[in-house]
Enzyme design. Sequence first.
Site, PDB file in Angstrom:
ATOM      1  N   LYS A  20       2.478   7.417  -8.483  1.00 55.62           N
ATOM      2  CA  LYS A  20       2.972   6.726  -6.850  1.00 55.62           C
ATOM      3  C   LYS A  20       3.613   5.816  -6.923  1.00 55.62           C
ATOM      4  O   LYS A  20       4.270   4.561  -7.013  1.00 55.62           O
ATOM      5  CB  LYS A  20       1.654   6.491  -5.994  1.00 55.62           C
ATOM      6  CG  LYS A  20       1.745   6.228  -4.195  1.00 55.62           C
ATOM      7  CD  LYS A  20       0.776   5.496  -3.864  1.00 55.62           C
ATOM      8  CE  LYS A  20       0.302   6.897  -3.417  1.00 55.62           C
ATOM      9  NZ  LYS A  20      -0.511   6.672  -2.117  1.00 55.62           N
ATOM     10  N   GLY A  49     -12.077  13.353  -9.011  1.00 62.37           N
ATOM     11  CA  GLY A  49     -12.573  12.097  -8.488  1.00 62.37           C
ATOM     12  C   GLY A  49     -11.970  11.209  -9.109  1.00 62.37           C
ATOM     13  O   GLY A  49     -12.456  10.923 -10.450  1.00 62.37           O
ATOM     14  N   ASN A  57      -7.181   0.321  -6.787  1.00 59.91           N
ATOM     15  CA  ASN A  57      -5.834   1.389  -6.987  1.00 59.91           C
ATOM     16  C   ASN A  57      -4.415   0.560  -7.457  1.00 59.91           C
ATOM     17  O   ASN A  57      -4.591   0.034  -6.644  1.00 59.91           O
ATOM     18  CB  ASN A  57      -5.967   2.406  -5.547  1.00 59.91           C
ATOM     19  CG  ASN A  57      -6.885   2.812  -5.263  1.00 59.91           C
ATOM     20  OD1 ASN A  57      -7.917   3.302  -5.838  1.00 59.91           O
ATOM     21  ND2 ASN A  57      -7.400   3.495  -4.104  1.00 59.91           N
ATOM     22  N   LYS A  66      -0.701   4.511   1.605  1.00 56.21           N
ATOM     23  CA  LYS A  66      -0.711   6.642   1.549  1.00 56.21           C
ATOM     24  C   LYS A  66      -0.217   6.794   2.660  1.00 56.21           C
ATOM     25  O   LYS A  66       0.210   8.190   2.689  1.00 56.21           O
ATOM     26  CB  LYS A  66      -2.238   6.232   2.227  1.00 56.21           C
ATOM     27  CG  LYS A  66      -3.199   5.393   1.528  1.00 56.21           C
ATOM     28  CD  LYS A  66      -3.574   5.743   0.183  1.00 56.21           C
ATOM     29  CE  LYS A  66      -4.736   4.957  -0.732  1.00 56.21           C
ATOM     30  NZ  LYS A  66      -4.912   5.255  -1.353  1.00 56.21           N
TER      31      LYS A  66
END
Length: 458
Positions: A91, A184, A213, A362
Site C-alpha cells: 500500500k 499480526g 504504520n 484505510k
Amino acid sequence: MSENGLTLAQAKMRDAGVAQQAIDVFSYYYRTLEEGATGLVPEESIEPLTDISSISDVEVSPEQARDALSRTVMIKLNGGLGTSMGLDRAKSLLPVRGGKTFLELIVDQVLAARRRYDVTLPLVFMNSFRTREDTFEALESCPPIGVEGIPLDFLQNREPKLRADDLTPVTWEADPELEWCPPGHGDIYTALTASGVLDALLERGYRYAMTSNSDNLGAAPSARIAGWFAASGAAYAPEMCRRTPADVKGGHLAVRRSDGRIILRDTAQTPADQMHYFTDQFRHPFFHTNNLWFDLEVLRDTLSQRQGILGLPLIRNTKTVDPSDPASTPVIQMETAMGAAVEAFEKATAVEVSRSRFLPVKTTNDLFLLRSDVYEVDEDGLLVQVPQEACTVVLDPRYYKTIRDFEARFPEGVPSVRGASSLTVEGDWTFGADVVATGDAVVREEGSPGIVPSGTRI
C-alpha cells in the site's frame, strides 16, 4: 488431534525457513487457542483510562529533544497490501500527494528530520514476504536513506492458517500462498529480535524505537516526543488521540482490574453485546493511534527473561482460507496486536498527541481527503491541514471502493473541499476538473451514471 496439528504446523514452518523463535511463539499461541482462549476483554474486567499526559503540556528542551532523536530508530510497518482497496502490492507504493507515494513522503520526512536535527535517524521497514521486493525496487528511485550497519528492513514472520474444525494447517491447492497468514503486527518484537536487527541497533548506540504504520503520514519523526519519552523513563508508550463521535473503531487503553496493568482492547476483543461501551467516547475518551515508542534495551531484556515470548493477548480471527470465497475452507488465524505490548512492560505509560499525527488511509474516502486541498505538504514533508476542520468524505462504495474505480472517476484529480464541511457522493459519477464543494455538499444518485462537469460548484 490438535497436538498432531501443532506438530504438522511446526514442521510446515521449519520447511518454509521460518525462524525458530517465531515457531516457538506460534506454538505458545497454538496451545492458548487449544485451551479455548477467545481473547475477549469484557467491560466488567477493566476500568477506563481517562487521564493521560498531553505532549503539548510537557517541558522538553531543544537539547533533550535532539539527544533523544539521535538515539532513535524509526520503524515503519510495511507489510500491508491494501487488498480492501483492490491493491495487490504494498500500500505504501500508492501515490498520495503530487504524484509522490507514501514511501517517498516517508523518506522525505526522515531526511528532513536528519537535516533539521543533525541526527542519523535510521529508517527500517518491517516488510512481509509480499511487499519486500516491490518496496526495495521503489526505494532505488528515492534519495539514499540507508545507515551504515543497519539493515533497511526485516521480514514479518508468517504462520499457517489453521482449519477451524481440527486446528491442522489448511491445504489449498488452488493457491498455496493462501495457506499462510501474518501473525499480526504484534510479531514486530519477535521479528525484530530474530532478524538480528535489534542487536545491530543496540550495538550502534540506538536506544529508542518509534513505530507506526506506513499508511499514516501523520506519524512523522518527532524530536519533542522522543525527548519526552527518554525523560519519562518509560519502557513503552503509545500515542493516543482524543476521540470524536466518528472514532468508533480504534482500540483504546484501559486498566485491568485484576492486576492494575494498562492494557489495549481492540474491536475484535470486545464482546458483541458490549460494543456500546467500546464506542462510547465519554467512557473511553482516547483511541490508540498505533504510533508506539519503546525502549530497545528493555525489549531485549524482557524477551530474554521470557524465552522470547512476550505473551501478548491472542486475537482469534475466524475467516475462510480464500478471503474472496466465502465457500472455501473455514480457518482460524492467530494474531496479536503490536499495541498490546503495553501490558508486557513494568514501566508503561501513554501520551496524548495532536490529531495531526493520525492520518491513516484505510479507504478511498481517506485517500480522497489526503489528495485534496484540505492538506498542503510543508518543507519537512509533513501534511499540514489548512482549514480548522477537515471535510468528512463519504463516497458510494459501490463505485469508489477500489483504487481502480476511484482513479477512473477522478481523472482530473479530486474536487476542492477546503470550504466544505462534508461531501457525500451517491451513485456513479465521473468528475471533471476544478469541481468545488462547499458546505454540506451532496451529489445524489438521480441521473447517474453521469459526469460532473468541469468547474461545477456543489
